[in-house]
Design an enzyme around this catalytic site. Structure first.
Site: not given
Ligand code: NAP
Length: 320
Positions: A119, A121, A143
């Site tokens: 990220s 971050e 985070y």
């Molecule tokens: P998201 O929509 O919050 O999705 C997170 C996923 O992780 C969901 O499928 C969630 O499952 C799963 N998860 C959370 N805790 C878990 C656990 N204990 N065991 C198994 N699965 C778990 O995130 P995203 O926006 O798609 O982002 C994808 C990745 O990119 C993440 O790692 C995020 O930190 C990183 N990222 C995102 C952004 C952004 O702007 N979107 C920016 C920088 C980095 P549930 O559906 O059950 O909750």
């Protein structure tokens, strides 16, 4: 047929990635938590139940799914939530990456390619704008610290000879963004206010600057990383910064409201404990090595989210 294992497959990025891979003829296995998910489970994904906190998860899952590529997108993904639960964040956003890479490395010659989501971050305290792959890692939240660990682990296993790439992702949005994030709070709030006379929006720091892109574009970058000749770190960003205030103004404008200030209240309790300078990424490396460029700019992203939320409100009972 290539096989992918996607953690976080029900999340914003995981669901777009699964759709993309399935459309190209990949077999897609996905890690899904037991119980209900507020996310999107794409039809055609082979589901494996499990939790990233499970110590033996990947020693079980990798032989079961036998992937060519693992896209590790799962974990606790909110900065605000990480201040409330730093231990859980360290485990599911940080240590789970170590368990994945350790289990993959132990497979020896059958070790799959791995793309992990880090990220922007990780650069929050760097004082450098814009940031690129050489910017000093300096997180300012639990985070960010967990994502810094993920980035260092990717570098560590790459140095040990494994194909591990790290996507250093800047904020990216879509109608699938969970409503706990400020962007969806805004677009849902605008739709409710305009169509239902909903309450004023309560927001934190309107001056915070972020680099907002379109989620399917970021999934495209990770897909290209998996297929590249060489692994590496890749900043994935639009290169353009906007304030939260810009986002609010664009969202109200997309709904036809121009006097937005009377509909927004600032709440100091929603400010982050530490909010650094602008997070704006320089994705030159992704452009030059992967041929990646974003397809949608800021106004298009905001408009797509507002239109989707207006359509949701019009279509009746509350949906996520
Ligand atoms: P998201 O929509 O919050 O999705 C997170 C996923 O992780 C969901 O499928 C969630 O499952 C799963 N998860 C959370 N805790 C878990 C656990 N204990 N065991 C198994 N699965 C778990 O995130 P995203 O926006 O798609 O982002 C994808 C990745 O990119 C993440 O790692 C995020 O930190 C990183 N990222 C995102 C952004 C952004 O702007 N979107 C920016 C920088 C980095 P549930 O559906 O059950 O909750």
């Amino acid at each position: 047929m290539p096989r992918a294992l996607v953690t976080g497959v029900t999340g914003q990025d995981g669901s777009y990635l699964a759709e993309r891979l399935l459309a190209e003829g990949w077999a897609v296995d996905g890690l899904v938590r037991a119980g209900d998910t507020a996310g999107t489970l794409v039809p055609g994904v082979t589901v494996h139940h499990g939790d990233l906190a499970e110590p033996g998860l990947f020693r079980r899952l990798l032989p079961e799914a036998s992937p060519d590529v693992v896209f590790h997108l799962g974990g606790l993904s909110s900065v605000a939530r990480s201040w409330q639960d730093p231990g859980l964040t360290a485990d599911v956003t940080g240590a789970a990456t170590a368990r994945l890479l350790g289990a993959a490395h132990a497979l020896g010659a059958s070790c799959p390619r791995v793309v992990v989501a880090s990220s922007a971050e990780v650069f929050a305290g760097s004082g450098v704008v814009p940031q690129d792959e050489s910017t000093p890692v300096s997180p300012t939240s639990p985070y960010g610290a967990a994502k810094a660990y993920t980035l260092h682990l990717a570098r560590t296993y790459r140095a040990a000879g494994r194909f591990v790439s790290a996507a250093v992702l800047y904020n990216h949005e879509s109608p699938r963004r969970p409503h706990t994030f400020v962007t969806r709070t805004i677009t849902r709030g605008v739709a409710s206010l305009v169509l239902e006379g909903g309450p004023a929006l309560r927001l934190g720091n309107l001056a915070a600057v972020r680099d907002w892109g379109w989620a399917p574009d970021y999934v495209e970058a990770m897909h290209r990383m998996a297929l590249a000749d060489e692994p590496g770190d890749f900043v994935v960003a639009t290169g353009r910064g906007h304030t939260v205030e810009d986002f609010v103004a664009a969202a109200f404008a997309a709904a036809g409201v121009h006097d937005w200030r009377e509909h927004v209240e600032t709440d100091p309790t929603l400010f982050r404990p530490v909010d650094g300078p602008a997070l704006v990424g320089d994705a030159t490396r992704a452009r030059e090595v992967l041929g990646w460029t974003p397809t949608r700019g800021f106004d298009d992203v905001v408009r797509a989210m507002v239109e989707a939320d207006l359509a949701r409100v019009r279509s009746g009972p509350a949906t996520p």
